[in-house]
Enzyme design. Structure first.
Site, mmCIF file in Angstrom:
data_model
loop_
_atom_site.group_PDB
_atom_site.id
_atom_site.type_symbol
_atom_site.label_atom_id
_atom_site.label_comp_id
_atom_site.label_asym_id
_atom_site.label_seq_id
_atom_site.Cartn_x
_atom_site.Cartn_y
_atom_site.Cartn_z
ATOM 1 N N SER A 105 11.227 7.116 55.568
ATOM 2 C CA SER A 105 12.254 8.031 56.344
ATOM 3 C C SER A 105 11.583 8.455 57.772
ATOM 4 O O SER A 105 10.577 8.467 57.786
ATOM 5 C CB SER A 105 12.483 9.314 55.689
HETATM 6 N N1 SAH Z 1 10.719 9.162 49.966
HETATM 7 C C1 SAH Z 1 10.388 7.942 50.498
HETATM 8 C C2 SAH Z 1 11.465 6.891 51.114
HETATM 9 C C3 SAH Z 1 12.673 6.632 50.218
HETATM 10 S S1 SAH Z 1 13.520 5.298 50.350
HETATM 11 C C4 SAH Z 1 9.111 7.687 51.394
HETATM 12 O O1 SAH Z 1 8.570 8.558 51.641
HETATM 13 O O2 SAH Z 1 8.840 6.397 51.841
HETATM 14 C C5 SAH Z 1 14.608 5.359 49.021
HETATM 15 C C6 SAH Z 1 13.888 5.004 47.726
HETATM 16 O O3 SAH Z 1 14.703 5.347 46.578
HETATM 17 C C7 SAH Z 1 13.448 3.599 47.512
HETATM 18 O O4 SAH Z 1 12.237 3.186 47.578
HETATM 19 C C8 SAH Z 1 14.370 3.151 46.431
HETATM 20 O O5 SAH Z 1 13.918 1.841 45.931
HETATM 21 C C9 SAH Z 1 14.414 4.525 45.740
HETATM 22 N N2 SAH Z 1 15.640 4.608 44.628
HETATM 23 C C10 SAH Z 1 16.897 4.157 44.758
HETATM 24 N N3 SAH Z 1 17.670 4.566 43.604
HETATM 25 C C11 SAH Z 1 16.712 5.109 42.810
HETATM 26 C C12 SAH Z 1 16.956 5.730 41.629
HETATM 27 N N4 SAH Z 1 18.202 5.800 41.033
HETATM 28 N N5 SAH Z 1 15.807 6.214 41.060
HETATM 29 C C13 SAH Z 1 14.700 6.331 41.808
HETATM 30 N N6 SAH Z 1 14.399 5.773 42.894
HETATM 31 C C14 SAH Z 1 15.417 5.343 43.318
#
Ligand code: SAH
Length: 259
Positions: A105
């Site tokens: 993000s």
């Molecule tokens: N917080 C992260 C960025 C998030 S991007 C950082 O600091 O880099 C969103 C992430 O959520 C992705 O890696 C994606 O694979 C994950 N994601 C999507 N659906 C999910 C779910 N149901 N459970 C856990 N993770 C999930």
């Protein structure tokens, strides 16, 4: 600097043993080592400078004032959470790819969401969507325990390794669908969902402490969402909308259920 000392030592030892190594070669190696040491430290300084600029213009400059959030983001080397090719852009005002079609993000959004959770040093936090592990590191600098879930195995493994290497002992990474939360460590003082969903997964509401705060990008998972802050009061959620954001979608169980 360590590298410099080692190189210098090695060259000196071999020159003692083999007298035929000319002094010119010796000087050349010493100079090369010095050059490595200098370029290495200036790259570190460059990242530090970029980090300070990010804090001033994109974090403090946009109204984030929580001291602990600012300190955490000033300290954490965000460039270590992205691939080498993106390192130079790690402190810029936008998200970046982290592989597997996912993103880290934008710094301001990380700061805004963390500040909204009003964390205390004794708090236990749950994050859904570990991604690069950067947000988890920010949380771990402020709260006492961080549990983070990632649905993509490769990302979960990569961020777990990095967070360990960086010395975070208060973060646990799990490869699973975050829809169900992490019952074993519940209840949580705060929950942060860093992927977009069209509803708040009920297990997360259940695992939130009374008085606890949950933040999630809520709405259409294709375009934009509303950053939504929910506070649990007498078992019910009090909702506050914090503005528009664009997150990658939450996958798994959440897509099968509509609310
Ligand atoms: N917080 C992260 C960025 C998030 S991007 C950082 O600091 O880099 C969103 C992430 O959520 C992705 O890696 C994606 O694979 C994950 N994601 C999507 N659906 C999910 C779910 N149901 N459970 C856990 N993770 C999930």
């Amino acid at each position: 600097m360590k590298f410099f000392a080692y190189k210098k030592d090695a060259v000196l030892q071999s020159s003692r043993g083999k007298r035929e190594i000319p002094i010119v070669s010796l000087l050349f190696f010493v100079m090369l080592s010095f050059l490595f040491a200098v370029t290495g430290s200036s790259a570190t300084d460059e990242f530090k400078l970029k980090r300070q600029e990010m804090i001033e213009s994109d974090i403090r400059g946009r109204g984030v004032s929580d001291r602990r959030v600012i300190d955490a983001m000033s300290k954490i080397e965000r460039h270590l959470f992205v691939d080498k090719v993106f390192m130079k852009r790690a402190y810029a005002d936008h998200p970046l790819p982290i592989g597997e079609d996912q993103t880290i993000s934008q710094p301001y959004v990380v700061a805004l969401m963390t500040e909204a959770l009003k964390l205390k040093p004794t708090d236990r936090v749950l994050e859904i969507g570990t991604g690069s592990g950067y947000q988890a590191a920010v949380l771990a600098e402020i709260a006492s325990e961080v549990y983070t879930i990632e649905i993509r195995k490769k990302l979960a493994g990569k961020s777990e390794t990095l967070l360990k290497k960086l010395g975070y002992k208060n973060i646990e990474v799990k490869h699973a669908d975050g829809y169900y939360g992490w019952e074993e460590h519940a209840p949580f003082d705060a929950i942060i969902v860093t992927a977009s969903a069209n509803h708040i997964p009920p297990p997360l509401i259940k695992q939130l402490k009374e008085g606890g705060r949950l933040i999630i990008p809520l709405g259409s998972t294709v375009y934009f969402q509303t950053l939504t802050l929910a506070t649990k009061k007498m078992g019910e959620l009090e909702i506050e909308q914090m503005g528009g954001v664009a997150f990658v979608p939450m996958t798994g169980e959440v897509t099968k259920r509509k609310k």
